[in-house]
Design a protein around this motif. Structure first.
Motif, PDB file in Angstrom:
ATOM      1  N   ILE A  90       0.866  -1.164   0.238  1.00 12.71           N
ATOM      2  CA  ILE A  90       0.001   0.081   0.103  1.00 12.71           C
ATOM      3  C   ILE A  90       0.798   1.230  -0.148  1.00 12.71           C
ATOM      4  O   ILE A  90       1.438   1.441   1.011  1.00 12.71           O
ATOM      5  CB  ILE A  90      -0.869   0.204   1.323  1.00 12.71           C
ATOM      6  N   ASP A  92       3.916   1.319  -0.946  1.00 13.06           N
ATOM      7  CA  ASP A  92       5.145   0.607  -0.415  1.00 13.06           C
ATOM      8  C   ASP A  92       5.330  -0.376  -1.416  1.00 13.06           C
ATOM      9  O   ASP A  92       4.351  -1.176  -2.033  1.00 13.06           O
ATOM     10  CB  ASP A  92       4.872   0.203   1.191  1.00 13.06           C
ATOM     11  N   THR A 115      -3.045   0.485   8.487  1.00 12.28           N
ATOM     12  CA  THR A 115      -2.663   1.129   7.231  1.00 12.28           C
ATOM     13  C   THR A 115      -3.059   2.630   7.595  1.00 12.28           C
ATOM     14  O   THR A 115      -4.270   2.740   8.262  1.00 12.28           O
ATOM     15  CB  THR A 115      -3.207   0.376   6.014  1.00 12.28           C
ATOM     16  N   ALA A 116      -2.574   3.490   7.278  1.00 10.62           N
ATOM     17  CA  ALA A 116      -2.825   4.758   7.417  1.00 10.62           C
ATOM     18  C   ALA A 116      -4.244   5.214   6.788  1.00 10.62           C
ATOM     19  O   ALA A 116      -4.874   6.110   7.383  1.00 10.62           O
ATOM     20  CB  ALA A 116      -1.760   5.589   7.086  1.00 10.62           C
ATOM     21  N   TYR A 161      -2.434  10.201   0.322  1.00 15.54           N
ATOM     22  CA  TYR A 161      -1.018  10.284   0.993  1.00 15.54           C
ATOM     23  C   TYR A 161      -0.272  11.655   0.731  1.00 15.54           C
ATOM     24  O   TYR A 161      -0.484  11.751  -0.575  1.00 15.54           O
ATOM     25  CB  TYR A 161      -0.118   9.190   1.032  1.00 15.54           C
ATOM     26  N   LEU A 189      -0.748   9.958  12.853  1.00 15.78           N
ATOM     27  CA  LEU A 189      -1.769   8.944  13.461  1.00 15.78           C
ATOM     28  C   LEU A 189      -1.051   7.647  14.316  1.00 15.78           C
ATOM     29  O   LEU A 189      -0.019   7.397  13.975  1.00 15.78           O
ATOM     30  CB  LEU A 189      -2.322   8.100  12.255  1.00 15.78           C
ATOM     31  N   ILE A 217       1.042  12.466   6.785  1.00 15.64           N
ATOM     32  CA  ILE A 217      -0.326  13.175   6.717  1.00 15.64           C
ATOM     33  C   ILE A 217      -1.257  12.385   5.741  1.00 15.64           C
ATOM     34  O   ILE A 217      -0.611  11.702   4.691  1.00 15.64           O
ATOM     35  CB  ILE A 217      -0.313  14.517   6.106  1.00 15.64           C
TER      36      ILE A 217
HETATM   37  N1  SAM Z   1       2.228   1.220   3.836  1.00 13.79           N
HETATM   38  C1  SAM Z   1       1.682   2.319   4.523  1.00 13.79           C
HETATM   39  C2  SAM Z   1       0.141   2.203   4.930  1.00 13.79           C
HETATM   40  O1  SAM Z   1      -0.166   0.883   4.888  1.00 13.79           O
HETATM   41  O2  SAM Z   1      -0.398   3.012   5.085  1.00 13.79           O
HETATM   42  C3  SAM Z   1       2.014   3.547   3.569  1.00 13.79           C
HETATM   43  C4  SAM Z   1       3.351   3.870   3.313  1.00 13.79           C
HETATM   44  S1  SAM Z   1       3.656   5.309   2.495  1.00 13.79           S
HETATM   45  C5  SAM Z   1       5.317   5.140   2.008  1.00 13.79           C
HETATM   46  C6  SAM Z   1       3.864   6.626   3.876  1.00 13.79           C
HETATM   47  C7  SAM Z   1       2.797   7.518   3.870  1.00 13.79           C
HETATM   48  O3  SAM Z   1       1.483   7.029   4.465  1.00 13.79           O
HETATM   49  C8  SAM Z   1       2.996   9.102   4.480  1.00 13.79           C
HETATM   50  O4  SAM Z   1       3.607   9.713   3.455  1.00 13.79           O
HETATM   51  C9  SAM Z   1       1.688   9.222   5.083  1.00 13.79           C
HETATM   52  O5  SAM Z   1       0.816  10.093   3.826  1.00 13.79           O
HETATM   53  C10 SAM Z   1       0.896   7.991   5.093  1.00 13.79           C
HETATM   54  N2  SAM Z   1       1.180   7.679   6.661  1.00 13.79           N
HETATM   55  C11 SAM Z   1       2.009   6.508   7.165  1.00 13.79           C
HETATM   56  N3  SAM Z   1       2.060   6.652   8.534  1.00 13.79           N
HETATM   57  C12 SAM Z   1       1.122   7.636   8.835  1.00 13.79           C
HETATM   58  C13 SAM Z   1       0.941   8.240  10.218  1.00 13.79           C
HETATM   59  N4  SAM Z   1       1.257   7.680  11.255  1.00 13.79           N
HETATM   60  N5  SAM Z   1      -0.095   9.310  10.156  1.00 13.79           N
HETATM   61  C14 SAM Z   1      -0.685   9.787   8.902  1.00 13.79           C
HETATM   62  N6  SAM Z   1      -0.267   9.520   7.757  1.00 13.79           N
HETATM   63  C15 SAM Z   1       0.650   8.425   7.748  1.00 13.79           C
END
Ligand code: SAM
Length: 227
Positions: A90, A92, A115-116, A161, A189, A217
């Motif tokens: 996701i 990733d 997942t975010a 994202y 989050l 975010i």
């Molecule tokens: N695989 C991850 C998932 O399952 O959500 C997402 C990975 S992606 C490379 C990273 C992005 O997810 C960040 O730039 C942000 O937009 C979002 N994200 C990941 N962790 C987060 C958190 N704790 N709070 C808010 N957004 C988050």
């Protein structure tokens, strides 16, 4: 010889306690873990006292590492795929490996967890019955405008994202193309500074004028109103 299984294991998006009992059991039992950044995954494994062979598997090197990971699975070893945060595949790395494993009839087993996008959506207060996950929108203005234009009629909640750095220019394009919609900015989050900003784009933009938001975010946008 029977091939091993590939477990797709979701890991925390901030709070290291957000990991399932089953995920920990699988991480303990597999013979290797493919991960984006070994330094990052080690922190999680150390917390739970798991010692495991780590194989780095990150976006630019995805193609290069796939044959090696598949060869281990074909030899009968079970492996786990994790990413730096949340659910692998996701926004990733993961998709390419999963497709190639399936082509070789290797069993791919999901181990669900954070997942975010869902973490942000479930507490956003925006409709959850229908939503569209976009992931990271294009950085180039022309491509971004084209994408937003194609989403004008979507009735479900839109989930993006976005990096803190690009947030204000992104909100500006959202406003220009989708109008003054209701949005939610879900930030950091599950972490200490978790925050939800809810309101119309104009009000949120005004509130953020002199502030610099930091951290990770998710931007959620209410879909087009039913007539
Ligand atoms: N695989 C991850 C998932 O399952 O959500 C997402 C990975 S992606 C490379 C990273 C992005 O997810 C960040 O730039 C942000 O937009 C979002 N994200 C990941 N962790 C987060 C958190 N704790 N709070 C808010 N957004 C988050």
């Amino acid at each position: 010889m029977r091939a091993g299984k590939l477990f797709i294991v979701a890991t925390p998006i901030g709070n290291l306690e957000d990991i399932t009992i089953r995920a920990l059991k699988i991480l303990r039992e597999v013979s290797f873990i493919a991960c984006e950044d070994t330094r990052h995954t080690i922190k999680l494994l150390n917390k739970y006292k798991i010692k495991k062979r780590l194989i780095s598997y990150y976006q630019p090197k995805e193609e290069k590492k796939i044959p090696y990971i598949l060869s281990l699975l074909e030899k009968g070893e079970n492996g786990a795929l994790v990413s730096d945060a949340g659910t692998p595949g996701i926004s990733d790395p993961g998709y390419k490996l999963i497709v190639r494993a399936l082509e070789k009839n290797i069993e791919v087993v999901p181990i669900p967890g954070p997942t975010a996008l869902i973490t942000g959506l479930c507490a956003s207060g925006l409709p959850t019955d229908r939503f569209l996950f976009i992931g990271f929108p294009p950085r180039k203005k022309s491509a971004l405008d084209k994408l937003l234009d194609s989403l004008k009629e979507e009735k479900g909640t839109l989930i993006f994202y976005q990096s803190a750095k690009r947030l204000s220019s992104f909100l500006e394009r959202l406003y220009q193309i989708l109008g003054n919609r209701e949005i939610v900015i879900a930030r950091e989050l599950t972490k200490i500074h978790e925050e939800f900003l809810r309101g119309r784009i104009e009000d949120i933009t005004l509130n953020l004028k002199d502030k610099i938001l930091k951290g990770e975010i998710v931007v959620l946008v209410k879909g087009k109103k039913e007539k």
